[in-house]
Write an enzyme that holds these catalytic residues in place. Sequence first.
Site, PDB file in Angstrom:
ATOM      1  N   GLU A  52       5.427  37.923 -41.101  1.00 50.84           N
ATOM      2  CA  GLU A  52       4.346  38.807 -41.529  1.00 50.84           C
ATOM      3  C   GLU A  52       4.484  39.182 -43.006  1.00 50.84           C
ATOM      4  OE1 GLU A  52       1.627  39.496 -40.068  1.00 50.84           O
ATOM      5  OE2 GLU A  52       2.145  38.528 -38.176  1.00 50.84           O
ATOM      6  N   GLY A  96       6.593  34.051 -54.810  1.00 49.48           N
ATOM      7  CA  GLY A  96       5.799  35.053 -55.519  1.00 49.48           C
ATOM      8  C   GLY A  96       5.849  36.434 -54.874  1.00 49.48           C
ATOM      9  N   TYR A 135      -0.598  47.806 -41.829  1.00 43.28           N
ATOM     10  CA  TYR A 135      -0.796  46.451 -41.304  1.00 43.28           C
ATOM     11  C   TYR A 135       0.507  45.873 -40.759  1.00 43.28           C
ATOM     12  CZ  TYR A 135      -0.900  41.485 -40.990  1.00 43.28           C
ATOM     13  OH  TYR A 135      -0.725  40.213 -40.513  1.00 43.28           O
ATOM     14  N   ASP A 153      -6.225  43.305 -41.614  1.00 43.92           N
ATOM     15  CA  ASP A 153      -6.014  42.601 -42.873  1.00 43.92           C
ATOM     16  C   ASP A 153      -7.360  42.030 -43.305  1.00 43.92           C
ATOM     17  OD1 ASP A 153      -6.460  40.434 -41.206  1.00 43.92           O
ATOM     18  OD2 ASP A 153      -4.630  39.370 -41.760  1.00 43.92           O
TER      19      ASP A 153
END
Length: 374
Positions: A52, A96, A135, A153
């Site tokens: 996740e 990233g 979330y 989301d």
Amino acid sequence: MRKRTAAAPVPELPEARRLASIRAPLLAWYDRERRDLPWRRTKDPYAIWLSEVMLQQTQVATVIPYWERFLARFPTVEALAAAPLDDVLAGWRGLGYYSRARNLHRAAQEVVARFGGKLPSSAEALLTLPGFGRYTAGAVASIAFGEEAPLVDGNVARVLSRLFEVEGPPGDRAREAHLWGLARALVKGERPGDLNQALMEHGATVCRPESPLCLLCPVRAACLAFQHGRVNELPPAKVRAAPKRLTLALAVWPHENTLLFARRADKGLFGGLWELPAAEIDPDAEDAAAATKLSESLGVSVTAKTALGTVQRQLTHRALTLRLLRVSGRQLPSRAPAFHELRWCTPAQAEGLGMSTAMQRALEAALRAGVLGG
């Protein structure tokens, strides 16, 4: 007397029959059509949590090999918590959004210290850990532990906006509250984790932002946007600001087959990562002016010798230009005011450092330019 502004009415939630008419076909569709993803083959809460976190802002195809390598390197919460941050960032290299890795590491340490190495099973408890927003807490609690915890989301927001014809632009507080209320009502019932995954899967593969596959939609009959011909209107496109230009001068400082590397503070762009020491400059700054900025950052006098070219990178909110300068100085720095840590490393040693893709490309360009004599 000051007149009070009336609060916007709270939209009523759908009745149980309508919710059931969505849940049942959506779960049946998920059972038939869901993609075979590696984190769906495990019940390990840590592995589910890791997936996740990695999937935030990153496509599934990119995440899969990173998830597999990261789990092989840090197979348990305890292993992740015990690892040096540099190792964690090195394992994240190229993915990233490195704040995710820093928060993951901090949260693992808290899970070990506060919960005996086991992730707490409720969204409420998960929210007390670094990096857990609504979330992520809802995803882990529902998928790993079966709690009736909602999540929203981008994919889920789009599905709910169309199913229930929710008005308002992305980011609008009333709209967000309405979407979370709908998600909370819809997740109640059997298989809450699968229901949440079905919503996300549906948004990713069928109820897409552009060219949605309405003819293949298992809940088309219940979709108000489809009934009213508004599928392409909802949700309205999010207005994105143009990326800001950012130019950094990079000090390429060779010394005895090593180069100087610096680690940034944990916050901000490239926070906690290693780099060829950088300083922000004006886009049209002369090399001498860039060397002055680097001298201020490193705390020693630096002289620009040769311009080694530039590296361009497009980040989400930045148009990044890295200007490589071969530099030298009478005093070799061992600490610097602008950085947490300095190290002199060979290219092989640098491979073990947590470094952004942009800085990795800059290092490769510097080595191609022959700064270490080939």
